[in-house]
Write a protein that holds these residues in place. Structure first.
Motif, PDB file in Angstrom:
ATOM      1  N   ASN A  77       0.826  -1.213   0.000  1.00 55.06           N
ATOM      2  CA  ASN A  77       0.000   0.000   0.000  1.00 55.06           C
ATOM      3  C   ASN A  77       0.862   1.266   0.000  1.00 55.06           C
ATOM      4  N   GLU A  78       1.681   1.381  -1.027  1.00 60.46           N
ATOM      5  CA  GLU A  78       2.649   2.475  -1.118  1.00 60.46           C
ATOM      6  C   GLU A  78       2.369   3.403  -2.306  1.00 60.46           C
ATOM      7  N   GLU A  79       1.096   3.611  -2.669  1.00 58.68           N
ATOM      8  CA  GLU A  79       0.801   4.474  -3.805  1.00 58.68           C
ATOM      9  C   GLU A  79       1.294   5.905  -3.587  1.00 58.68           C
ATOM     10  N   VAL A  80       1.406   6.322  -2.323  1.00 60.12           N
ATOM     11  CA  VAL A  80       1.910   7.658  -2.026  1.00 60.12           C
ATOM     12  C   VAL A  80       3.390   7.778  -2.358  1.00 60.12           C
ATOM     13  N   ASN A  81       4.135   6.684  -2.223  1.00 63.26           N
ATOM     14  CA  ASN A  81       5.594   6.728  -2.318  1.00 63.26           C
ATOM     15  C   ASN A  81       6.187   6.115  -3.578  1.00 63.26           C
ATOM     16  N   ILE A  82       5.551   5.093  -4.123  1.00 62.41           N
ATOM     17  CA  ILE A  82       6.236   4.253  -5.102  1.00 62.41           C
ATOM     18  C   ILE A  82       6.624   5.020  -6.361  1.00 62.41           C
ATOM     19  N   GLY A  83       5.820   5.965  -6.794  1.00 65.88           N
ATOM     20  CA  GLY A  83       6.168   6.714  -7.994  1.00 65.88           C
ATOM     21  C   GLY A  83       7.472   7.471  -7.854  1.00 65.88           C
ATOM     22  N   ASP A  84       7.615   8.229  -6.755  1.00 69.26           N
ATOM     23  CA  ASP A  84       8.846   8.993  -6.533  1.00 69.26           C
ATOM     24  C   ASP A  84      10.035   8.075  -6.318  1.00 69.26           C
ATOM     25  N   CYS A  85       9.814   6.950  -5.637  1.00 67.37           N
ATOM     26  CA  CYS A  85      10.907   6.001  -5.432  1.00 67.37           C
ATOM     27  C   CYS A  85      11.406   5.473  -6.774  1.00 67.37           C
ATOM     28  N   LEU A  86      10.478   5.053  -7.632  1.00 66.65           N
ATOM     29  CA  LEU A  86      10.857   4.515  -8.934  1.00 66.65           C
ATOM     30  C   LEU A  86      11.491   5.585  -9.814  1.00 66.65           C
ATOM     31  N   ASP A  87      11.009   6.816  -9.734  1.00 68.88           N
ATOM     32  CA  ASP A  87      11.633   7.896 -10.499  1.00 68.88           C
ATOM     33  C   ASP A  87      13.090   8.086 -10.101  1.00 68.88           C
ATOM     34  N   SER A  88      13.400   7.865  -8.813  1.00 72.93           N
ATOM     35  CA  SER A  88      14.775   8.071  -8.335  1.00 72.93           C
ATOM     36  C   SER A  88      15.719   6.975  -8.806  1.00 72.93           C
TER      37      SER A  88
ATOM     38  N   GLU B  12      12.016   5.484   0.381  1.00 70.50           N
ATOM     39  CA  GLU B  12      13.407   5.920   0.224  1.00 70.50           C
ATOM     40  C   GLU B  12      13.656   6.420  -1.201  1.00 70.50           C
ATOM     41  N   ARG B  13      14.619   7.323  -1.329  1.00 71.52           N
ATOM     42  CA  ARG B  13      14.957   7.903  -2.622  1.00 71.52           C
ATOM     43  C   ARG B  13      16.468   7.844  -2.838  1.00 71.52           C
ATOM     44  N   VAL B  14      16.864   7.585  -4.076  1.00 67.40           N
ATOM     45  CA  VAL B  14      18.277   7.552  -4.446  1.00 67.40           C
ATOM     46  C   VAL B  14      18.630   8.878  -5.117  1.00 67.40           C
TER      47      VAL B  14
END
Length: 290
Positions: A10-21, A83-85
């Motif tokens: 249930n990470e719809e808030v985070n997964i987009g930005d994580c994958l973009d990084s 998390e973000r890279v």
């Protein structure tokens, strides 16, 4: 050169930005444990592969991804969705993979809270083994979290950090998660004994190893919530982080209080002797690295 493995629920808030990084990686696997929101849809739209597994613990999830995820590359970066890279970390990862000096690497993280980096209260730098060769980097479960398994001499340390948005889904979500975590930590504290503390590592080990041994030893201390607050807010100069530093120190003290309550509740139900009765009794609480 590098595969990326991301755990989700249930990470719809985070997964987009994580994958973009990590858009620079040509192999990204999302290991989902039953999301009921748009997490899987967003991940697939971003080009990630998705694998499903019911969650039991973090270490087993990561090990399953390594063994069953058909990862393309020898080097694997493990992430959580919050998390973000950064570009600087990306270059550091590529450099270490090319140089191949160690089989795994510790990665520091910057804790982000209320719109800022908690430089002091977040106890930067704290490290987790998150990057390494697929065949070398397996995980073991400790409390509610996981630790990388390679021998210390095979593990290097990166300087460039991850960005960790632990409060991206709000305070209520943080409290719900740490209510669950406190149950695991209370059980770990119940099983831990003074004789299990690695005294040699405590005196002569590396920074991360000493922290782990100090954590084991600290289970025996009384007044854990108060001590945790004072350590974070005064000892680690969390007061310099302003109101976010104070709020975070209070949250950690609350978390410690939950662990102690659950530990004592179990002791009453099972007739277990109190910690004060014997130095060889299970220890009381665990300063979770949150």
């Amino acid at each position: 050169m590098i595969s990326v493995l991301i755990l989700t629920l249930n990470e719809e808030v985070n997964i987009g930005d994580c994958l973009d990084s990590v858009a620079w990686a040509d192999d990204v696997l999302v290991l989902d444990s039953g999301s009921e929101d748009r997490t899987v849809e967003i991940a697939r739209d971003k080009g990630a592969r998705v694998l499903h597994r019911a969650f039991d613990d973090f270490a087993s999830q990561r090990n399953y991804g390594l063994e069953e995820g058909n990862l393309r590359h020898d080097w694997v970066l493990h992430l959580d969705a919050d998390e973000r890279v950064t570009p600087s970390l990306r270059e550091a990862l590529r450099d270490r993979a090319e140089r191949d000096e160690h089989r795994a690497y510790r990665v520091p993280s910057k804790l982000m809270f209320q719109g800022r980096w908690l430089k002091h209260a977040g106890m930067y730098p704290t490290y987790q083994v998150r990057f390494g060769r697929r065949e070398a980097l397996t995980f073991t479960q400790v409390g509610h979290g996981q630790r990388g398994a390679p021998p210390p001499e095979q593990v290097g340390t990166l300087d460039e950090p991850l960005l960790h948005y632990a409060f991206s889904k709000g305070i209520s979500d943080w409290v719900r998660r740490h209510n669950r975590y406190s149950s695991d930590e209370a059980e770990h504290a119940r099983e831990m004994r003074l004789r299990d503390v690695d005294w040699t590592t405590l005196m002569t080990g590396g920074v991360q190893a000493r922290r782990r041994s100090l954590k084991d030893l600290s289970y025996a201390l009384p007044f854990r919530p108060l001590l945790r607050f004072l350590y974070v807010y005064v000892g680690r100069l969390g007061l310099l982080d302003g109101r976010p530093g104070f709020d975070y120190a209070v949250l950690l003290a609350f978390y410690e209080y939950l662990i102690g309550l659950k530990r004592r509740e179990h002791a009453r139900r099972s007739g277990e002797p109190s910690v004060e009765a014997s130095a060889d009794a299970p220890l009381e609480a665990d300063p979770q690295e949150a």
